[in-house]
Design a protein around this motif. Structure first.
Motif, short mmCIF file in Angstrom:
data_model
loop_
_atom_site.label_atom_id
_atom_site.label_comp_id
_atom_site.label_asym_id
_atom_site.label_seq_id
_atom_site.Cartn_x
_atom_site.Cartn_y
_atom_site.Cartn_z
N LEU A 69 45.81 48.87 18.67
CA LEU A 69 44.82 48.50 17.66
C LEU A 69 45.46 47.66 16.55
O LEU A 69 44.85 46.71 16.05
CB LEU A 69 44.15 49.74 17.07
N GLN A 70 46.68 48.00 16.18
CA GLN A 70 47.40 47.22 15.17
C GLN A 70 47.67 45.81 15.68
O GLN A 70 47.52 44.84 14.93
CB GLN A 70 48.71 47.93 14.77
N ARG A 71 48.07 45.67 16.93
CA ARG A 71 48.31 44.33 17.50
C ARG A 71 47.02 43.51 17.55
O ARG A 71 47.03 42.32 17.28
CB ARG A 71 48.91 44.46 18.90
N ALA A 72 45.92 44.16 17.88
CA ALA A 72 44.63 43.46 17.90
C ALA A 72 44.26 43.02 16.49
O ALA A 72 43.77 41.90 16.29
CB ALA A 72 43.54 44.35 18.49
N LYS A 73 44.51 43.87 15.51
CA LYS A 73 44.21 43.52 14.12
C LYS A 73 45.03 42.31 13.67
O LYS A 73 44.50 41.39 13.04
CB LYS A 73 44.50 44.72 13.22
N LEU A 74 46.30 42.30 14.01
CA LEU A 74 47.15 41.16 13.65
C LEU A 74 46.71 39.89 14.38
O LEU A 74 46.66 38.80 13.80
CB LEU A 74 48.61 41.47 13.96
N SER A 75 46.37 40.01 15.65
CA SER A 75 45.89 38.86 16.42
C SER A 75 44.61 38.31 15.84
O SER A 75 44.39 37.10 15.80
CB SER A 75 45.68 39.24 17.89
#
Length: 109
Positions: free
Chosen positions: A30-36
């Motif tokens: 979820l954190q990677r998706a948020k950054l993307s």
């Protein structure tokens, strides 16, 4: 199940066992998706986690593509918008900077 290197943690052996560190792995996804999404927002796209196994990339017109992992994300995004995605685009970096300033300003208020 084999996993992409972006979904691995430092102690993964390349396979996910059900229940094994799932909560931590999901939080990281979820954190990677948020950054993307900070980059994708500039191109009017949004990435969402789908069942902790794939991602769904959507545009404002309602089009969507399944993205198997972050390695396939940028090619899929370019296909959807019909032009290259440049994470170093000066206008994109300026927009991210402005959004960050707004967040910091809201936190201080």
């Amino acid at each position: 199940m084999q996993i992409h290197w972006t979904d691995q943690t430092s102690n993964d052996d390349g396979e996910i066992l059900v229940g094994d560190l799932q909560r931590s792995r999901h939080r990281t996804r979820l954190q990677r998706a948020k950054l993307s999404n900070k980059i994708l927002h500039y191109y009017r796209l949004k990435l969402e986690d789908w069942n902790s196994s794939k991602f769904v990339l959507r545009d404002l017109k309602g089009n969507q593509e399944i993205v198997h992992d972050l390695g396939a994300l940028w090619g899929t995004a370019e296909k959807m918008i019909g032009r290259p995605v440049n994470p170093l685009d000066p206008h994109l970096l300026q927009q991210i900077e402005e959004e960050q300033r707004q967040l910091l300003g809201a936190e201080r208020s």
